[in-house]
Each structure stands twice: as C-alpha cells, then as structure tokens.
Write a protein that holds these residues in place. Structure first.
Motif, PDB file in Angstrom:
ATOM      1  N   GLY A 195      11.203   3.143 -35.929  1.00 20.75           N
ATOM      2  CA  GLY A 195      11.733   3.696 -34.851  1.00 20.75           C
ATOM      3  C   GLY A 195      12.706   5.183 -35.302  1.00 20.75           C
ATOM      4  O   GLY A 195      13.279   5.785 -34.482  1.00 20.75           O
ATOM      5  N   ASP A 196      12.596   5.159 -36.761  1.00 26.15           N
ATOM      6  CA  ASP A 196      13.441   6.447 -37.110  1.00 26.15           C
ATOM      7  C   ASP A 196      12.436   7.515 -37.017  1.00 26.15           C
ATOM      8  O   ASP A 196      11.601   7.599 -37.682  1.00 26.15           O
ATOM      9  CB  ASP A 196      13.501   5.875 -38.603  1.00 26.15           C
ATOM     10  N   GLU A 197      12.968   8.528 -36.362  1.00 31.93           N
ATOM     11  CA  GLU A 197      12.151   9.953 -36.123  1.00 31.93           C
ATOM     12  C   GLU A 197      12.015  10.629 -37.286  1.00 31.93           C
ATOM     13  O   GLU A 197      11.004  11.311 -37.228  1.00 31.93           O
ATOM     14  CB  GLU A 197      12.917  10.408 -34.863  1.00 31.93           C
ATOM     15  N   ARG A 198      12.836  10.335 -38.227  1.00 29.87           N
ATOM     16  CA  ARG A 198      12.490  11.245 -39.663  1.00 29.87           C
ATOM     17  C   ARG A 198      11.140  11.117 -39.973  1.00 29.87           C
ATOM     18  O   ARG A 198      10.878  12.014 -40.793  1.00 29.87           O
ATOM     19  CB  ARG A 198      13.710  10.912 -40.413  1.00 29.87           C
ATOM     20  N   GLN A 199      10.454  10.154 -39.767  1.00 31.09           N
ATOM     21  CA  GLN A 199       9.135   9.909 -40.300  1.00 31.09           C
ATOM     22  C   GLN A 199       8.023  10.856 -39.824  1.00 31.09           C
ATOM     23  O   GLN A 199       7.015  10.848 -40.303  1.00 31.09           O
ATOM     24  CB  GLN A 199       8.896   8.400 -40.319  1.00 31.09           C
ATOM     25  N   THR A 200       8.597  11.433 -38.574  1.00 32.36           N
ATOM     26  CA  THR A 200       7.762  12.450 -37.898  1.00 32.36           C
ATOM     27  C   THR A 200       8.039  13.690 -38.636  1.00 32.36           C
ATOM     28  O   THR A 200       7.363  14.819 -38.123  1.00 32.36           O
ATOM     29  CB  THR A 200       7.598  12.349 -36.483  1.00 32.36           C
ATOM     30  N   TRP A 201       8.943  13.986 -39.103  1.00 35.67           N
ATOM     31  CA  TRP A 201       9.351  15.067 -39.805  1.00 35.67           C
ATOM     32  C   TRP A 201       8.761  15.359 -41.245  1.00 35.67           C
ATOM     33  O   TRP A 201       8.050  14.861 -41.678  1.00 35.67           O
ATOM     34  CB  TRP A 201      10.918  15.298 -39.894  1.00 35.67           C
ATOM     35  N   GLU A 202       8.782  16.880 -41.318  1.00 39.43           N
ATOM     36  CA  GLU A 202       8.437  17.211 -42.707  1.00 39.43           C
ATOM     37  C   GLU A 202       9.326  16.640 -43.806  1.00 39.43           C
ATOM     38  O   GLU A 202      10.838  16.424 -43.292  1.00 39.43           O
ATOM     39  CB  GLU A 202       8.332  18.847 -42.962  1.00 39.43           C
ATOM     40  N   LEU A 203       8.841  16.101 -44.700  1.00 42.60           N
ATOM     41  CA  LEU A 203       9.778  15.335 -45.654  1.00 42.60           C
ATOM     42  C   LEU A 203      10.884  16.377 -46.110  1.00 42.60           C
ATOM     43  O   LEU A 203      12.164  15.715 -46.142  1.00 42.60           O
ATOM     44  CB  LEU A 203       9.050  15.065 -47.017  1.00 42.60           C
ATOM     45  N   GLY A 204      10.613  17.587 -46.444  1.00 38.59           N
ATOM     46  CA  GLY A 204      11.883  18.419 -47.031  1.00 38.59           C
ATOM     47  C   GLY A 204      12.988  18.424 -45.652  1.00 38.59           C
ATOM     48  O   GLY A 204      14.286  18.414 -46.000  1.00 38.59           O
ATOM     49  N   THR A 205      12.522  18.538 -44.597  1.00 41.71           N
ATOM     50  CA  THR A 205      13.471  18.349 -43.280  1.00 41.71           C
ATOM     51  C   THR A 205      14.157  17.057 -43.447  1.00 41.71           C
ATOM     52  O   THR A 205      15.578  16.933 -43.419  1.00 41.71           O
ATOM     53  CB  THR A 205      12.801  18.618 -42.100  1.00 41.71           C
ATOM     54  N   ALA A 206      13.591  16.067 -43.601  1.00 41.16           N
ATOM     55  CA  ALA A 206      14.076  14.732 -43.775  1.00 41.16           C
ATOM     56  C   ALA A 206      15.024  14.520 -44.878  1.00 41.16           C
ATOM     57  O   ALA A 206      16.027  13.505 -44.520  1.00 41.16           O
ATOM     58  CB  ALA A 206      13.142  13.664 -43.542  1.00 41.16           C
ATOM     59  N   LEU A 207      14.901  15.156 -45.901  1.00 44.19           N
ATOM     60  CA  LEU A 207      15.714  14.982 -47.075  1.00 44.19           C
ATOM     61  C   LEU A 207      17.146  15.916 -47.017  1.00 44.19           C
ATOM     62  O   LEU A 207      17.930  15.545 -47.937  1.00 44.19           O
ATOM     63  CB  LEU A 207      15.105  15.285 -48.393  1.00 44.19           C
ATOM     64  N   GLN A 208      17.078  16.622 -46.101  1.00 43.28           N
ATOM     65  CA  GLN A 208      18.453  17.752 -45.892  1.00 43.28           C
ATOM     66  C   GLN A 208      19.866  16.767 -45.992  1.00 43.28           C
ATOM     67  O   GLN A 208      20.469  17.125 -46.588  1.00 43.28           O
ATOM     68  CB  GLN A 208      18.376  18.261 -44.677  1.00 43.28           C
ATOM     69  N   ASN A 209      19.996  15.732 -45.396  1.00 43.40           N
ATOM     70  CA  ASN A 209      20.995  14.988 -45.237  1.00 43.40           C
ATOM     71  C   ASN A 209      21.423  14.226 -46.479  1.00 43.40           C
ATOM     72  O   ASN A 209      22.523  13.487 -46.948  1.00 43.40           O
ATOM     73  CB  ASN A 209      21.095  14.025 -44.072  1.00 43.40           C
ATOM     74  N   TYR A 210      20.199  14.114 -47.497  1.00 42.86           N
ATOM     75  CA  TYR A 210      20.678  13.400 -48.640  1.00 42.86           C
ATOM     76  C   TYR A 210      20.954  14.314 -49.961  1.00 42.86           C
ATOM     77  O   TYR A 210      21.575  13.790 -51.000  1.00 42.86           O
ATOM     78  CB  TYR A 210      19.402  12.497 -49.084  1.00 42.86           C
ATOM     79  N   SER A 211      20.826  15.754 -49.493  1.00 41.86           N
ATOM     80  CA  SER A 211      20.926  16.375 -50.668  1.00 41.86           C
ATOM     81  C   SER A 211      22.504  16.973 -50.943  1.00 41.86           C
ATOM     82  O   SER A 211      23.236  16.908 -50.085  1.00 41.86           O
ATOM     83  CB  SER A 211      20.318  17.834 -50.272  1.00 41.86           C
ATOM     84  N   VAL A 212      22.614  17.095 -52.239  1.00 44.55           N
ATOM     85  CA  VAL A 212      23.951  17.684 -52.562  1.00 44.55           C
ATOM     86  C   VAL A 212      23.642  19.101 -53.395  1.00 44.55           C
ATOM     87  O   VAL A 212      22.949  19.160 -53.982  1.00 44.55           O
ATOM     88  CB  VAL A 212      25.077  16.729 -53.296  1.00 44.55           C
ATOM     89  N   PRO A 213      24.801  20.065 -53.256  1.00 37.75           N
ATOM     90  CA  PRO A 213      24.508  21.457 -54.170  1.00 37.75           C
ATOM     91  C   PRO A 213      24.237  21.063 -55.280  1.00 37.75           C
ATOM     92  O   PRO A 213      23.323  21.967 -56.187  1.00 37.75           O
ATOM     93  CB  PRO A 213      25.827  22.044 -54.176  1.00 37.75           C
ATOM     94  N   GLY A 214      24.545  20.110 -56.277  1.00 35.17           N
ATOM     95  CA  GLY A 214      24.216  19.814 -57.691  1.00 35.17           C
ATOM     96  C   GLY A 214      22.829  19.274 -58.068  1.00 35.17           C
ATOM     97  O   GLY A 214      22.553  19.243 -59.168  1.00 35.17           O
ATOM     98  N   ASP A 215      22.401  18.882 -57.115  1.00 34.44           N
ATOM     99  CA  ASP A 215      20.821  18.299 -57.433  1.00 34.44           C
ATOM    100  C   ASP A 215      19.994  19.301 -57.993  1.00 34.44           C
ATOM    101  O   ASP A 215      19.602  20.576 -58.000  1.00 34.44           O
ATOM    102  CB  ASP A 215      20.253  18.033 -56.259  1.00 34.44           C
ATOM    103  N   ARG A 216      19.286  18.687 -59.160  1.00 32.43           N
ATOM    104  CA  ARG A 216      18.379  19.622 -60.075  1.00 32.43           C
ATOM    105  C   ARG A 216      17.150  18.711 -60.400  1.00 32.43           C
ATOM    106  O   ARG A 216      17.267  17.523 -60.519  1.00 32.43           O
ATOM    107  CB  ARG A 216      19.312  19.860 -61.429  1.00 32.43           C
ATOM    108  N   ASN A 217      15.892  19.244 -60.364  1.00 33.80           N
ATOM    109  CA  ASN A 217      14.787  18.656 -60.748  1.00 33.80           C
ATOM    110  C   ASN A 217      14.485  18.754 -62.211  1.00 33.80           C
ATOM    111  O   ASN A 217      14.402  19.961 -62.742  1.00 33.80           O
ATOM    112  CB  ASN A 217      13.704  19.367 -60.016  1.00 33.80           C
TER     113      ASN A 217
END
Length: 497
Positions: free
Chosen positions: A452-474
């Motif tokens: 039932g979570d609509e985020r599974q129908t989004w692009e993954l990058g869009t779904a991740l926006q609320n999990y991100s913080v400015p200091g994230d580094r790969n």
C-alpha cells in the motif's frame, strides 16, 4: 515544463524563427543564456523563473535548429528575448504525436517527457567520479577482452582520471568565459600550472575524441541518427548531437558549449555506451555489462550491515545456469539483484511504438531471472545453501540508465515479478548506498515496498528524498573524486582565461 502560451507552434514555425538569425551569433546568445539557467531547479524564485523560461533542453533544441537549418549568411543578431521566445515556442510545439493512438498513452507521454528533460539536470560529484570508480576500479574475476583502463585511454583520448580532470576544466571554462574554450589559451602563462597535471596533448585529444565537432560534423551525425532511427511525429524528441559532443567548433577555431549542462556527464558509462559500441562492437557493450555488474556489487559491499554474495552457478537438467548477479544478505532481508547494462534505445526514449517491446525485453528478462533464482532458493537447492530463507526477499533490477515509470505505468506491459521488485538506475543506487552508510538499507527498502505504500511506484531516487541528509557521501564516489587532479590548479586556470 513551462507555462502555457497564447498559441501552439508547428515544428516548421519553430525552425523558421530560429534560422532567421546569424548562426554563430545565435549559438553565443544561447550559451550566454545557458549560464544564467541553474543546473537544477531550486526553491529560489528567480532561478526557477529562468529555468522555466529557457529550460536547458529547449536551449539545446534552439542550438540544434540553428545548426541544421540556419546559415552563416543571416545578418540578424539575436537578443536575449529572442532566445526566450524560441524556447517558449519549443515548449509549446503542436503535440502531433497525440493524434496517433499508438503514441498517446499516459505512459508514452510521461516517459518521453522525462527522457527529454532529466538528463539536463544530472550534475555533481557522481557524474564526475563515476567514470573513475566504474572503469578504473574493476575488481571482477571475469576475463575482459577490452581492458577497461586501456579502453578508456583509447576511447576518450586520455586515462580516466586525467580525462575527468579535463571535463572539470572545460566546464569551468564554459562557466567563466561565456560558454567558450579556446585551445589557443593553452599558450597563455596562467595555463602553465594546469599543463603540469593535464598535459596539452591529452587535453586536445579528449576534446577531439568526445567533446567537440564542427557544424558540418554535427549535421552529419544528426543525419545518420535520423536514418538509423526514424521517429515519425516525434521530431521534438529526436536525437540531438549536442548530447554526444557538447562543444561546437566555430569558424575561428574556438569552441562553444551552447548548453553547459551537458558537459559534466559526458564521460559517464551511460554516455560512452555508443562510443564504445562504434569502436569495438558488441564486445564492448558485453563487457560494459560485466563492469556494471561489478560496480553494483562493490557499491553494496560498502554497506556496513550487509553480506554480499556473487552470482551462483547451478544445474538445470544438463545445463549450467547462472543465478541473479548478486545476493545482499541483511539480518532482516535478502536482496536479489539482477544488473542490466542495456541502454534504453533512442526509439524507446522517444516512447515510439517499440517502447513496450524494449521495456519487456530488458526488464522482463530481469524479472524472470529474479523469479527463477527465488524458486531455487525456496526449493533449498544445495548451491544456494549460504542464502537464508527465514526472512523476506526483495528484488532489485539495477540498470545502467533510467527506465522511467518501470515501477508504475510500465508494469502494465511487464510480467508480474515473483517478489516485491524495484527498478533503479546507477545514480539512484549510489544515492541509496550513501544513505546506507548511516542507516539501514534493508529497513528503507522494506518501508518503500510495504503493501500500500505508493513510494514503490516512484523512481527510487524520488522515494529516497525524505531519507537523505546533506552530509551523505558515497564511499566509492568520494574516493574516486579525491583522485581527480582538479585540486592542483586544474579548474582555476580555465576560469581565468
């Protein structure tokens, strides 16, 4: 998209307006306007207005129309308002494709819009660092016919690290010199420091190999693309040679980048796909798939709470069969990953009548592979003894480039996956791994794919926006970025030309 206009325009009207102006003068005016357009949309009202008035994909279309249909003998000199008008005409072209049922589905309309617009908004550390991490750091055990480090030197004119430094230099030059880079500047004293880290011969070789072409070469490349991939009723979404070579060589020898937004991503694996195919044929694209598979595995190997297992070979009747490419085991989840490096064809990106077949062939095969592997795990085939069965399974199709709406509208013509499955391009996977350095990747994926979570129908990058913080580094991208020579005078000299 820009706002509505008082009327719509035919493609012929758009081309006629653009070709009124002196060709080189118009390219210069487009480049100057491009410098005012932000690299991506932001909350700044002024920046948003500039972006909406002259979006970078429309600027690229204006430059293309001038090169294809204009000439050097027009005397009219364009002003900035002419560029704004041309862009508004482009954004209000008559949507001829909507008159044809095979081209006007909601999926087709939205997919071609994203393919037109999103490539002009992908910038930053990832696009610069990815070629180094992807090509130079291959750690797989497959024998490669085309050595990736050597291939990059032959393909783009310099080793990957040096070539990426040259990209930074060219981007800085365009940013600070009204879109220009003049090879003659290399003789100036302020370039002496730059030439100690970016040799002159390699700068010129990279420019020649993948960055610049004359207007005649531009027209020839466009003609070949039109013949190879006819797109009836979809002129707006046809190939633009600026995406393969962002600089145009002017009559005086200077280079101009009409749309600076295209410079940083030129050396990404996605953008080099067809360059390598033209040089080495399918051996390059096949081995690009191996590099892609290896890169995805290395990305997940940096996640602190994950165990990563490679592809498993098993017996199916009398044949040796391969499983999915990677298994990522968490305490509360098993992630099955199938990688796909097939680039979405131009026709599919324009969402023509072949788009469903293209999606089905690439993504449908991946869904089937995930299902076969899951069946073997659940049947407790001995080859899969290290893969636990006491926790949920999620599937991930990791693609080289975006397959837009593959998590939503595209599912109507894809097979139903045997397990909850996301399709995500490299850029979104890199984003996920950045977040995964400080919080649980498995928890994020299970939340997104919860019933039932609509985020599974989004692009993954869009779904991740609320999990991100400015200091994230790969980790892989940051380590690759730190190898670039730009901290040794590489960019500053170009900005002072």
């Amino acid at each position: 998209m820009t706002g509505s206009s008082a009327r719509e325009y035919t493609y012929e009207e758009f081309n006629s307006f653009v070709r009124r102006f002196h060709q080189e003068a118009l390219l210069k005016a487009v480049a100057q306007r491009s410098l005012r357009v932000p690299l991506r949309l932001s909350s700044d009202d002024r920046s948003t207005l500039l972006f909406q008035q002259t979006p970078p994909w429309a600027l690229a279309a204006v430059a293309k129309a001038s090169i294809l249909h204009g000439n050097a003998y027009r005397s009219a000199q364009p002003r900035e308002q002419h560029i704004v008008t041309a862009c508004q005409m482009h954004e209000n072209l008559v949507p001829e494709e909507l008159e044809h049922s095979e081209l006007n589905s909601p999926f087709a309309i939205m997919a071609r819009t994203l393919y037109e617009q999103f490539p002009y908004q992908e910038h930053g550390l990832a696009e610069l660092a990815r070629p180094v991490a992807f090509f130079d750091d291959y750690a797989g055990d497959r024998h490669l016919e085309v050595n990736p480090k050597e291939a990059m030197t032959h393909l783009v004119g310099a080793p990957t690290v040096t070539a990426t430094g040259i990209v930074v230099m060219l981007a800085a030059s365009a940013e600070h010199n009204s879109g220009f880079f003049d090879p003659a500047w290399l003789d100036q004293p302020q370039f002496a420091e730059l030439l100690t880290v970016l040799p002159r011969d390699e700068i010129l070789a990279v420019i020649h190999a993948v960055f610049a072409q004359t207007m005649a070469e531009f027209r020839q490349e466009n003609a070949v693309a039109e013949q190879r991939t006819p797109l009836p009723h979809l002129d707006r979404y046809a190939f633009n040679p600026l995406t393969s070579r962002p600089f145009v060589r002017l009559s005086d020898g200077r280079l101009i980048a009409p749309v600076r937004h295209l410079i940083p991503r030129r050396l990404t694996p996605l953008e080099l796909y067809y360059v390598g195919l033209a040089r080495w044929g399918t051996s390059f694209t096949r081995e690009l798939g191996y590099l892609h598979e290896d890169y995805v595995g290395r990305q997940f190997a940096t996640v602190p709470d994950a165990q990563v297992y490679p592809e498993i070979m098993y017996r199916e009747r009398k044949q040796q069969v391969a499983s999915t490419d990677w298994f990522v085991v968490f305490d509360d989840l098993v992630l099955l990953i199938e990688t796909k490096a097939t680039r979405s064809p131009l026709a599919a990106r324009a969402a023509d009548i072949t788009v469903q077949d293209a999606y089905g062939k690439t993504l449908g095969e991946a869904f089937s592979q995930l299902g076969r592997t899951l069946d073997k795990i659940r049947a407790k085939a001995p080859e899969f003894a290290d893969i636990p069965t006491d926790r949920p399974f999620i599937g991930l199709v990791a693609t080289l480039d975006p397959w837009y709406f593959a998590n939503s509208l595209g599912r109507t013509f894809l097979p139903t996956p045997a397990l909850p499955t996301l399709v995500a391009p490299l850029r979104d996977i890199e984003h996920l791994i950045s977040i995964g350095q400080r919080r649980s990747v498995s928890a994020i994926l299970q939340e997104i794919l919860a019933a039932g979570d609509e985020r599974q129908t989004w692009e993954l990058g869009t779904a991740l926006q609320n999990y991100s913080v400015p200091g994230d580094r790969n980790p892989l991208l940051e380590e690759a970025f730190n190898r670039l020579p730009i901290r040794n005078g590489g960019a500053e000299a170009a900005g002072r030309a």
